[in-house]
Design a protein around this motif. Sequence first.
Motif, mmCIF file in Angstrom:
data_model
loop_
_atom_site.group_PDB
_atom_site.id
_atom_site.type_symbol
_atom_site.label_atom_id
_atom_site.label_comp_id
_atom_site.label_asym_id
_atom_site.label_seq_id
_atom_site.Cartn_x
_atom_site.Cartn_y
_atom_site.Cartn_z
ATOM 1 N N GLY A 36 0.758 -1.454 -0.456
ATOM 2 C CA GLY A 36 0.477 -0.170 0.348
ATOM 3 C C GLY A 36 0.387 0.941 -0.281
ATOM 4 N N THR A 37 2.167 1.386 -0.325
ATOM 5 C CA THR A 37 2.373 2.384 -0.261
ATOM 6 C C THR A 37 3.444 3.246 -1.522
ATOM 7 O OG1 THR A 37 5.176 1.258 -0.092
ATOM 8 C CG2 THR A 37 4.166 1.322 1.802
ATOM 9 N N TYR A 38 2.693 1.944 -3.055
ATOM 10 C CA TYR A 38 3.193 2.764 -3.915
ATOM 11 C C TYR A 38 2.084 3.477 -4.662
ATOM 12 C CZ TYR A 38 8.174 1.175 -3.665
ATOM 13 O OH TYR A 38 9.596 1.070 -2.819
ATOM 14 N N THR A 39 1.175 3.880 -3.704
ATOM 15 C CA THR A 39 -0.081 4.672 -4.741
ATOM 16 C C THR A 39 0.764 5.861 -5.416
ATOM 17 O OG1 THR A 39 -0.164 5.779 -2.334
ATOM 18 C CG2 THR A 39 -1.700 4.383 -2.053
ATOM 19 N N ASP A 40 1.598 6.626 -5.178
ATOM 20 C CA ASP A 40 1.723 7.942 -6.596
ATOM 21 C C ASP A 40 2.729 7.050 -7.438
ATOM 22 O OD1 ASP A 40 3.963 6.454 -5.100
ATOM 23 O OD2 ASP A 40 4.799 8.459 -4.459
ATOM 24 N N GLY A 41 2.748 5.149 -7.713
ATOM 25 C CA GLY A 41 2.884 5.323 -8.885
ATOM 26 C C GLY A 41 5.228 5.747 -9.137
ATOM 27 N N GLY A 42 5.482 5.898 -7.867
ATOM 28 C CA GLY A 42 7.193 5.918 -8.050
ATOM 29 C C GLY A 42 7.785 4.599 -8.439
ATOM 30 N N SER A 43 8.988 5.128 -8.638
ATOM 31 C CA SER A 43 9.816 3.903 -8.766
ATOM 32 C C SER A 43 9.671 2.519 -6.916
ATOM 33 C CB SER A 43 11.258 3.826 -9.083
ATOM 34 O OG SER A 43 12.158 4.912 -8.595
ATOM 35 N N VAL A 44 10.629 1.951 -7.185
ATOM 36 C CA VAL A 44 11.138 0.924 -5.420
ATOM 37 C C VAL A 44 12.089 1.844 -5.376
ATOM 38 C CG1 VAL A 44 11.749 -1.573 -4.978
ATOM 39 C CG2 VAL A 44 10.399 -1.597 -6.422
ATOM 40 N N GLY A 45 11.770 1.891 -3.787
ATOM 41 C CA GLY A 45 12.719 2.575 -2.473
ATOM 42 C C GLY A 45 14.256 1.601 -2.691
ATOM 43 N N ALA A 46 14.844 2.140 -2.857
ATOM 44 C CA ALA A 46 16.444 1.485 -1.724
ATOM 45 C C ALA A 46 16.828 0.722 -1.595
ATOM 46 C CB ALA A 46 17.519 3.172 -2.764
ATOM 47 N N GLY A 47 16.059 0.606 -0.528
ATOM 48 C CA GLY A 47 16.218 0.079 0.918
ATOM 49 C C GLY A 47 15.386 -1.247 0.264
ATOM 50 N N ARG A 48 14.065 -0.947 0.190
ATOM 51 C CA ARG A 48 13.319 -2.705 -0.599
ATOM 52 C C ARG A 48 14.962 -3.083 -1.768
ATOM 53 N NH1 ARG A 48 9.673 1.976 0.495
ATOM 54 N NH2 ARG A 48 8.374 1.895 1.981
ATOM 55 N N LEU A 49 14.974 -2.336 -2.348
ATOM 56 C CA LEU A 49 14.774 -3.228 -3.642
ATOM 57 C C LEU A 49 16.806 -3.584 -3.239
ATOM 58 C CD1 LEU A 49 15.989 -1.567 -6.653
ATOM 59 C CD2 LEU A 49 18.064 -2.771 -6.669
ATOM 60 N N ALA A 50 17.842 -3.181 -2.378
ATOM 61 C CA ALA A 50 18.409 -3.824 -1.074
ATOM 62 C C ALA A 50 18.312 -4.950 -0.666
ATOM 63 C CB ALA A 50 18.439 -3.325 -0.246
ATOM 64 N N LEU A 51 17.210 -5.158 -0.013
ATOM 65 C CA LEU A 51 16.512 -6.328 0.642
ATOM 66 C C LEU A 51 16.153 -6.998 -0.232
ATOM 67 C CD1 LEU A 51 16.292 -7.412 3.409
ATOM 68 C CD2 LEU A 51 13.486 -6.805 3.159
ATOM 69 N N SER A 52 15.570 -6.961 -1.542
ATOM 70 C CA SER A 52 15.289 -7.749 -2.114
ATOM 71 C C SER A 52 16.310 -8.856 -2.845
ATOM 72 C CB SER A 52 14.383 -7.380 -3.515
ATOM 73 O OG SER A 52 13.033 -7.399 -2.650
ATOM 74 N N ALA A 53 17.843 -7.978 -3.115
ATOM 75 C CA ALA A 53 19.084 -8.175 -3.739
ATOM 76 C C ALA A 53 19.805 -9.081 -2.907
ATOM 77 C CB ALA A 53 19.811 -7.310 -4.055
ATOM 78 N N VAL A 54 20.060 -9.117 -1.429
ATOM 79 C CA VAL A 54 19.992 -9.488 -0.087
ATOM 80 C C VAL A 54 19.501 -10.493 -0.370
ATOM 81 C CG1 VAL A 54 20.762 -9.665 2.273
ATOM 82 C CG2 VAL A 54 21.473 -7.932 1.090
ATOM 83 N N SER A 55 18.202 -10.952 -0.155
ATOM 84 C CA SER A 55 17.467 -11.877 0.185
ATOM 85 C C SER A 55 18.196 -13.024 -0.867
ATOM 86 C CB SER A 55 15.853 -11.848 -0.262
ATOM 87 O OG SER A 55 15.982 -10.877 1.688
ATOM 88 N N LEU A 56 18.330 -12.032 -2.498
ATOM 89 C CA LEU A 56 18.557 -13.347 -3.198
ATOM 90 C C LEU A 56 19.621 -13.844 -3.596
ATOM 91 C CD1 LEU A 56 15.829 -14.566 -5.534
ATOM 92 C CD2 LEU A 56 17.102 -12.686 -6.892
ATOM 93 N N ALA A 57 20.430 -13.112 -2.901
ATOM 94 C CA ALA A 57 21.906 -13.181 -2.549
ATOM 95 C C ALA A 57 21.615 -15.141 -1.800
ATOM 96 C CB ALA A 57 22.871 -12.386 -2.505
ATOM 97 N N VAL A 58 20.615 -14.855 -0.698
ATOM 98 C CA VAL A 58 21.447 -15.812 0.334
ATOM 99 C C VAL A 58 20.606 -16.747 -0.271
ATOM 100 C CG1 VAL A 58 20.189 -16.149 2.735
ATOM 101 C CG2 VAL A 58 21.412 -14.207 2.049
ATOM 102 N N LEU A 59 19.168 -16.422 -0.891
ATOM 103 C CA LEU A 59 18.364 -17.805 -1.468
ATOM 104 C C LEU A 59 19.812 -18.615 -2.313
ATOM 105 C CD1 LEU A 59 15.708 -19.370 -1.804
ATOM 106 C CD2 LEU A 59 15.048 -17.564 -3.548
ATOM 107 N N GLY A 60 20.161 -18.409 -2.912
ATOM 108 C CA GLY A 60 21.091 -18.722 -3.855
ATOM 109 C C GLY A 60 22.077 -19.179 -3.709
ATOM 110 N N VAL A 61 22.724 -18.864 -2.149
ATOM 111 C CA VAL A 61 23.434 -19.688 -0.890
ATOM 112 C C VAL A 61 22.599 -21.128 -0.140
ATOM 113 C CG1 VAL A 61 24.407 -19.617 0.667
ATOM 114 C CG2 VAL A 61 24.922 -18.180 -0.855
ATOM 115 N N SER A 62 21.649 -20.525 -0.297
ATOM 116 C CA SER A 62 20.650 -21.998 0.090
ATOM 117 C C SER A 62 20.597 -22.924 -0.704
ATOM 118 C CB SER A 62 19.199 -21.519 0.687
ATOM 119 O OG SER A 62 18.298 -22.964 1.200
ATOM 120 N N GLY A 63 20.141 -22.645 -2.188
ATOM 121 C CA GLY A 63 20.269 -23.407 -3.103
ATOM 122 C C GLY A 63 21.267 -24.216 -3.571
ATOM 123 N N PHE A 64 22.609 -23.779 -3.350
ATOM 124 C CA PHE A 64 23.697 -24.640 -3.739
ATOM 125 C C PHE A 64 23.373 -25.205 -2.540
ATOM 126 C CE2 PHE A 64 28.039 -25.078 -1.936
ATOM 127 C CZ PHE A 64 28.804 -25.238 -2.889
#
Length: 179
Positions: free
Chosen positions: A119-147
């Motif tokens: 519900g925070t993107y009602t202004d139609g803006g791009s994804v914030g840096a913090g949220r994007l970083a959390l996704s990127a770090v989470s995906l990197a950890v997922l890669g380690v787990s996949g290994f």
Amino acid sequence: MTVNESQLQAKRPVSAALAGPYGHPFHPILVTVPIGAWVASLAFDIASHVVDDPAFLTQGSEWLIAVGVIGALLAAMVGFLDLFAIPSGTPAFRTGLVHMALNLGVTVAYALNFLWRYGTYTDGGSVGAGRLALSAVSLAVLGVSGFLGGKLAYRYGVRVADESTQAEGYAAGGSGRAS
């Protein structure tokens, strides 16, 4: 329990109805849902910074995260059953515990990421840096787990058919039927 008995135990499902029959585990196919959803979500996050109207990407990313969390919970339930098949105290079991802990941590991180976005993107803006970083770090950890998940299957043979069953696929003049 001898090594061969331990190995054979880890190849058999605790419940074929819930975890998949021998040689056909459900966990590997179920993990494709969160992996695909979360990779696509990160792509949407990045793309939201290069288009003029990113609203559809930010909203799509938010819902891909939700789909991934639901898929991860389903995959975790089946994976937990597979973990029960591994004899405790073995390197395979310890690897399975680390694999599970990392995946649960990633799932919690994505659930929090969804709540942070909801519900925070009602202004139609791009994804914030913090949220994007959390996704990127989470995906990197997922890669380690996949290994580690690959190590469980391809090195330790968890829920993989034994060699005599595998040999059926290489027998000359065999029935050629798929099972």
